[in-house]
Design an enzyme around this catalytic site. Structure first.
Site, short mmCIF file in Angstrom:
data_model
loop_
_atom_site.label_atom_id
_atom_site.label_comp_id
_atom_site.label_asym_id
_atom_site.label_seq_id
_atom_site.Cartn_x
_atom_site.Cartn_y
_atom_site.Cartn_z
N LYS A 6 30.65 34.80 4.44
CA LYS A 6 29.56 35.68 4.01
C LYS A 6 28.43 35.66 5.04
O LYS A 6 27.89 36.69 5.42
CB LYS A 6 29.07 35.25 2.63
N LYS A 30 18.08 31.57 10.19
CA LYS A 30 19.22 31.01 9.46
C LYS A 30 20.52 31.62 9.97
O LYS A 30 21.54 30.92 10.10
CB LYS A 30 19.07 31.26 7.96
#
Length: 284
Positions: A238, A170
């Site tokens: 983030k 990811k």
């Protein structure tokens, strides 16, 4: 069918839990969640504590904003580590640090609980349509046990490798997305400043080697000046932090990631972090 406990019912988690209910699973949620009423109306059970949730559930799924929240739910003061039953399966579908995923896996394994890291790609639309891509880290036996649940929430489902492999994949996904948006933003800025018709430019580039989903969708966003959030810049920033941390742990200098993270920092400093990540264009 195994009983599911679902923690984290935000923009992504709520439709994912709803799809499990539609598939016939018994789903237990926390009554304190903002989405509790909507999901209980669909048939979910609501309980007051994580201890109650783990007592009822065979499989616990989390879909939370970041590493600290997942860590807190599992090994925090009132985390599930002390109440989860041996033989249960824990699946974290959040996007968090691979190192934290491996730590959680070890802690749960010591209690006789298998764990999978299974972050997703596809956004809110993919969550609602049960068409998410799901990249999974963990054992093959745990993956096979979880596969029917994943099939109720997504379409492209791949066991990547051992613990942390899903989160690493990811991170790679978000790195490619972030850097590609920056490249598209720079190309459109260059074309526009040079007096080139960006509509025609996008059309011809989509037929060549520069073709990508980002050029297609975010190129159109840039043309339309539509930066209504699909995926917010503050959330992608983030993820860039996770990427840079993973790179530092492997002693890789991720220069393109550093550049994009810096651009996102400028946007956050201007209080534009709620814009779609295609708004990188505005800061070129």
């Amino acid at each position: 069918m195994e009983k599911i406990g679902f923690i984290g019912l935000g923009i992504m988690g709520k439709p994912m839990a709803a799809n499990l209910l539609k598939a016939g699973y018994e789903v237990t949620i926390l009554s304190s969640s903002a989405a509790a009423d909507a999901l209980t109306a669909l048939g979910a059970n609501a309980v007051a504590s994580k201890a109650e949730l783990t007592e009822i559930s065979d499989i616990i799924i989390t879909m939370l904003p970041d590493s600290p929240e997942v860590e807190s739910v599992v090994i925090g003061p009132d985390g599930i580590l002390d109440s989860v039953k041996a033989g249960s399966l824990f699946i974290d579908m959040s996007t968090i640090s691979p190192a934290v995923s491996r730590k959680i896996h070890q802690e749960l394994q010591s209690r006789g609980v298998e764990a999978l890291d299974a972050p997703v790609s596809g956004g809110q639309v993919g969550a609602e349509s049960a068409s998410l891509s799901i990249m999974v880290g963990g054992s093959e036996s745990a993956f096979e046990r979880a596969l029917p649940l994943f099939q109720a929430m997504g379409k492209n489902i791949v066991l990547i490798g051992g613990p942390g492999a899903g989160q690493t994949t990811k991170a790679c996904n978000q790195l490619i997305v972030g850097v590609t948006i920056q490249a598209v933003a720079e190309a459109f800025a260059l074309a526009e400043k040079s007096g080139v018709d960006t509509v025609k430019m996008r059309e011809v580039l989509l037929g060549g080697f520069a073709q990508s989903r980002i050029l297609d969708l975010h190129g159109q966003r840039i043309i339309d000046k539509n930066f209504k959030p699909g995926f917010r810049i503050r959330l992608h920033r983030k993820d860039m932090g996770i990427i840079l941390d993973a790179g530092a742990r492997q002693e890789i200098e991720l220069r393109a990631a550093q550049l994009v993270a810096g651009q996102m920092d400028k946007i956050l400093a201007a209080n534009d972090g709620e814009l779609d990540h295609s708004a990188l264009y505005l800061y070129v």
